[in-house]
Write a protein that holds these residues in place. Structure first.
Motif, PDB file in Angstrom:
ATOM      1  N   SER A 144       6.865   2.335  -3.501  1.00  0.00           N
ATOM      2  CA  SER A 144       6.981   0.881  -3.589  1.00  0.00           C
ATOM      3  C   SER A 144       6.997   0.242  -2.206  1.00  0.00           C
ATOM      4  O   SER A 144       6.460  -0.860  -2.015  1.00  0.00           O
ATOM      5  CB  SER A 144       8.220   0.481  -4.391  1.00  0.00           C
ATOM      6  OG  SER A 144       9.397   1.005  -3.820  1.00  0.00           O
ATOM      7  N   LEU A 145       7.557   0.914  -1.220  1.00  0.00           N
ATOM      8  CA  LEU A 145       7.503   0.405   0.149  1.00  0.00           C
ATOM      9  C   LEU A 145       6.066   0.378   0.660  1.00  0.00           C
ATOM     10  O   LEU A 145       5.645  -0.563   1.334  1.00  0.00           O
ATOM     11  CB  LEU A 145       8.359   1.273   1.074  1.00  0.00           C
ATOM     12  CG  LEU A 145       9.868   1.055   1.028  1.00  0.00           C
ATOM     13  CD1 LEU A 145      10.574   2.186   1.774  1.00  0.00           C
ATOM     14  CD2 LEU A 145      10.260  -0.296   1.629  1.00  0.00           C
ATOM     15  N   ASP A 146       5.311   1.417   0.323  1.00  0.00           N
ATOM     16  CA  ASP A 146       3.908   1.481   0.740  1.00  0.00           C
ATOM     17  C   ASP A 146       3.102   0.344   0.111  1.00  0.00           C
ATOM     18  O   ASP A 146       2.278  -0.298   0.776  1.00  0.00           O
ATOM     19  CB  ASP A 146       3.324   2.837   0.340  1.00  0.00           C
ATOM     20  CG  ASP A 146       1.943   3.074   0.931  1.00  0.00           C
ATOM     21  OD1 ASP A 146       1.703   2.671   2.081  1.00  0.00           O
ATOM     22  OD2 ASP A 146       1.101   3.663   0.237  1.00  0.00           O
ATOM     23  N   VAL A 147       3.351   0.072  -1.165  1.00  0.00           N
ATOM     24  CA  VAL A 147       2.669  -1.034  -1.844  1.00  0.00           C
ATOM     25  C   VAL A 147       3.034  -2.363  -1.199  1.00  0.00           C
ATOM     26  O   VAL A 147       2.169  -3.212  -0.931  1.00  0.00           O
ATOM     27  CB  VAL A 147       3.029  -1.047  -3.343  1.00  0.00           C
ATOM     28  CG1 VAL A 147       2.536  -2.342  -4.003  1.00  0.00           C
ATOM     29  CG2 VAL A 147       2.434   0.167  -4.049  1.00  0.00           C
ATOM     30  N   THR A 148       4.327  -2.550  -0.923  1.00  0.00           N
ATOM     31  CA  THR A 148       4.768  -3.793  -0.290  1.00  0.00           C
ATOM     32  C   THR A 148       4.154  -3.960   1.088  1.00  0.00           C
ATOM     33  O   THR A 148       3.746  -5.060   1.471  1.00  0.00           O
ATOM     34  CB  THR A 148       6.309  -3.820  -0.178  1.00  0.00           C
ATOM     35  OG1 THR A 148       6.874  -3.684  -1.484  1.00  0.00           O
ATOM     36  CG2 THR A 148       6.793  -5.123   0.442  1.00  0.00           C
ATOM     37  N   ALA A 149       4.066  -2.880   1.843  1.00  0.00           N
ATOM     38  CA  ALA A 149       3.463  -2.943   3.181  1.00  0.00           C
ATOM     39  C   ALA A 149       2.007  -3.403   3.093  1.00  0.00           C
ATOM     40  O   ALA A 149       1.561  -4.241   3.900  1.00  0.00           O
ATOM     41  CB  ALA A 149       3.552  -1.580   3.857  1.00  0.00           C
ATOM     42  N   LYS A 150       1.278  -2.879   2.144  1.00  0.00           N
ATOM     43  CA  LYS A 150      -0.122  -3.284   1.975  1.00  0.00           C
ATOM     44  C   LYS A 150      -0.219  -4.762   1.597  1.00  0.00           C
ATOM     45  O   LYS A 150      -1.098  -5.492   2.093  1.00  0.00           O
ATOM     46  CB  LYS A 150      -0.798  -2.415   0.915  1.00  0.00           C
ATOM     47  CG  LYS A 150      -1.064  -0.982   1.364  1.00  0.00           C
ATOM     48  CD  LYS A 150      -1.742  -0.179   0.269  1.00  0.00           C
ATOM     49  CE  LYS A 150      -2.208   1.188   0.760  1.00  0.00           C
ATOM     50  NZ  LYS A 150      -1.114   2.040   1.208  1.00  0.00           N
ATOM     51  N   GLN A 151       0.689  -5.217   0.747  1.00  0.00           N
ATOM     52  CA  GLN A 151       0.687  -6.628   0.350  1.00  0.00           C
ATOM     53  C   GLN A 151       0.976  -7.545   1.537  1.00  0.00           C
ATOM     54  O   GLN A 151       0.469  -8.669   1.599  1.00  0.00           O
ATOM     55  CB  GLN A 151       1.724  -6.860  -0.754  1.00  0.00           C
ATOM     56  CG  GLN A 151       1.376  -6.195  -2.077  1.00  0.00           C
ATOM     57  CD  GLN A 151       2.505  -6.276  -3.081  1.00  0.00           C
ATOM     58  OE1 GLN A 151       3.658  -6.547  -2.731  1.00  0.00           O
ATOM     59  NE2 GLN A 151       2.186  -6.044  -4.346  1.00  0.00           N
ATOM     60  N   GLU A 152       1.772  -7.050   2.475  1.00  0.00           N
ATOM     61  CA  GLU A 152       2.150  -7.838   3.650  1.00  0.00           C
ATOM     62  C   GLU A 152       1.230  -7.573   4.841  1.00  0.00           C
ATOM     63  O   GLU A 152       1.498  -8.054   5.944  1.00  0.00           O
ATOM     64  CB  GLU A 152       3.601  -7.517   4.042  1.00  0.00           C
ATOM     65  CG  GLU A 152       4.634  -7.927   3.008  1.00  0.00           C
ATOM     66  CD  GLU A 152       4.650  -9.423   2.782  1.00  0.00           C
ATOM     67  OE1 GLU A 152       4.693 -10.162   3.781  1.00  0.00           O
ATOM     68  OE2 GLU A 152       4.603  -9.844   1.601  1.00  0.00           O
ATOM     69  N   ASN A 153       0.160  -6.813   4.611  1.00  0.00           N
ATOM     70  CA  ASN A 153      -0.786  -6.467   5.677  1.00  0.00           C
ATOM     71  C   ASN A 153      -0.100  -5.770   6.854  1.00  0.00           C
ATOM     72  O   ASN A 153      -0.443  -6.001   8.017  1.00  0.00           O
ATOM     73  CB  ASN A 153      -1.519  -7.726   6.168  1.00  0.00           C
ATOM     74  CG  ASN A 153      -2.414  -8.319   5.097  1.00  0.00           C
ATOM     75  OD1 ASN A 153      -3.139  -7.602   4.415  1.00  0.00           O
ATOM     76  ND2 ASN A 153      -2.354  -9.632   4.945  1.00  0.00           N
ATOM     77  N   LEU A 154       0.850  -4.922   6.519  1.00  0.00           N
ATOM     78  CA  LEU A 154       1.530  -4.125   7.529  1.00  0.00           C
ATOM     79  C   LEU A 154       0.943  -2.718   7.526  1.00  0.00           C
ATOM     80  O   LEU A 154       0.803  -2.101   6.461  1.00  0.00           O
ATOM     81  CB  LEU A 154       3.033  -4.059   7.250  1.00  0.00           C
ATOM     82  CG  LEU A 154       3.812  -5.369   7.384  1.00  0.00           C
ATOM     83  CD1 LEU A 154       5.251  -5.173   6.922  1.00  0.00           C
ATOM     84  CD2 LEU A 154       3.781  -5.872   8.825  1.00  0.00           C
ATOM     85  N   ASP A 155       0.616  -2.218   8.687  1.00  0.00           N
ATOM     86  CA  ASP A 155       0.035  -0.886   8.809  1.00  0.00           C
ATOM     87  C   ASP A 155       1.152   0.144   8.845  1.00  0.00           C
ATOM     88  O   ASP A 155       1.859   0.276   9.850  1.00  0.00           O
ATOM     89  CB  ASP A 155      -0.816  -0.808  10.083  1.00  0.00           C
ATOM     90  CG  ASP A 155      -1.512   0.548  10.217  1.00  0.00           C
ATOM     91  OD1 ASP A 155      -1.618   1.253   9.194  1.00  0.00           O
ATOM     92  OD2 ASP A 155      -1.935   0.879  11.341  1.00  0.00           O
TER      93      ASP A 155
END
Length: 264
Positions: free
Chosen positions: A139-150
């Protein structure tokens, strides 16, 4: 009266404040393992405990952190899911300072730290097939992608005793046996969280190349500076994850790990 919290953020080096938590209250308790302190607040109505691992003034070195008291406090508060931060050195030239990594496994080279809640009465062999909760990591990985965080979704963490930095020979060895990043705090914290039934994940912030890879002597100031330059990205990720997370979504076995183990 003891407050409650469903989520926890464990702040490592460079992370000493509670970020956007509202309605803060400081709570401390003398557990059976010693004193522990946390700040309790809310993010969008969700109860969150912020626990600075090294203390508010970074006064406790990694080998002397009372990991058992800290995790026991979170357990007493009712925390179900926790995300920690970790300043890490890179063992790979492809992992550069400033990058964020999710920890997925570890190699333990600590020596003097109490590493279990179960020292008397019964023996518990805790399963560590998934040391850092896959549900929270995903879920952290999904959130990172949503926030355009690498964010690099997988890495093996080497935990050393500290407080000294590692030698070039040690770093070469750690890299050869599969390590990606190195730090001094994730063990036994991750093990104790598993014993406490808490879904636990950790975000590593690469602060430097490790000894022998870096051409410069390593300093604590370098670590703190890189952390300060990147901490807002980490806070943004953790806070957005808490806002969007479904607390009841726990398909993992973290909450039942101890109950499912055989006791000798």
């Amino acid at each position: 009266m003891r407050p409650t919290a469903d989520y926890a953020v464990i702040g490592g080096t460079g992370v000493y404040t509670a970020g956007q938590l509202e309605h803060l209250q400081v709570y401390e308790e003398m557990t059976e393992y010693g004193h522990a302190q946390a700040m309790i607040g809310e993010i969008r109505g969700k109860r969150v405990a912020f626990l600075p691992r090294h203390g508010l003034k970074h006064q406790t070195p990694p080998h002397l952190v009372n990991y058992r008291a800290n995790i026991r406090l979170l357990q007493l508060l009712g925390v179900q899911k926790a995300v920690a931060t970790a300043a890490v050195g890179s063992l790979r030239k492809t992992l550069r300072p400033g990058q964020l990594v999710l920890l997925t496994d570890f190699l333990d080279f600590t020596r003097t730290r109490p590493a279990t809640f179960y020292e008397e009465g019964r023996v518990v062999h805790i399963d560590m097939s998934d040391p850092y909760c896959q549900t929270v990591r995903s879920s952290l990985d999904v959130t990172a992608k949503q926030e355009n965080l690498d964010v690099i979704p997988s890495s093996t963490y080497v935990c050393t005793e500290g407080p000294r930095f590692e030698t070039p020979a040690e770093i070469r060895y750690f890299a050869q046996i599969g390590g990606d990043v190195v730090g001094m705090t994730s063990v036994p914290e991750v093990v104790l969280a598993k014993e406490a039934g808490i879904c636990y994940a950790s975000i590593g912030i690469v602060t430097n190349f490790a000894a022998g890879i870096s051409t410069q002597p390593l300093t604590h100031e370098e670590v703190v500076t890189t952390m300060s330059e990147n901490i807002e990205r980490v806070r943004k990720l953790m806070e957005r994850w808490i806002e969007e997370d479904n607390l009841q979504h726990r398909p993992c076995s973290c909450a039942q790990t101890v109950q499912s183990m055989s006791h000798l």
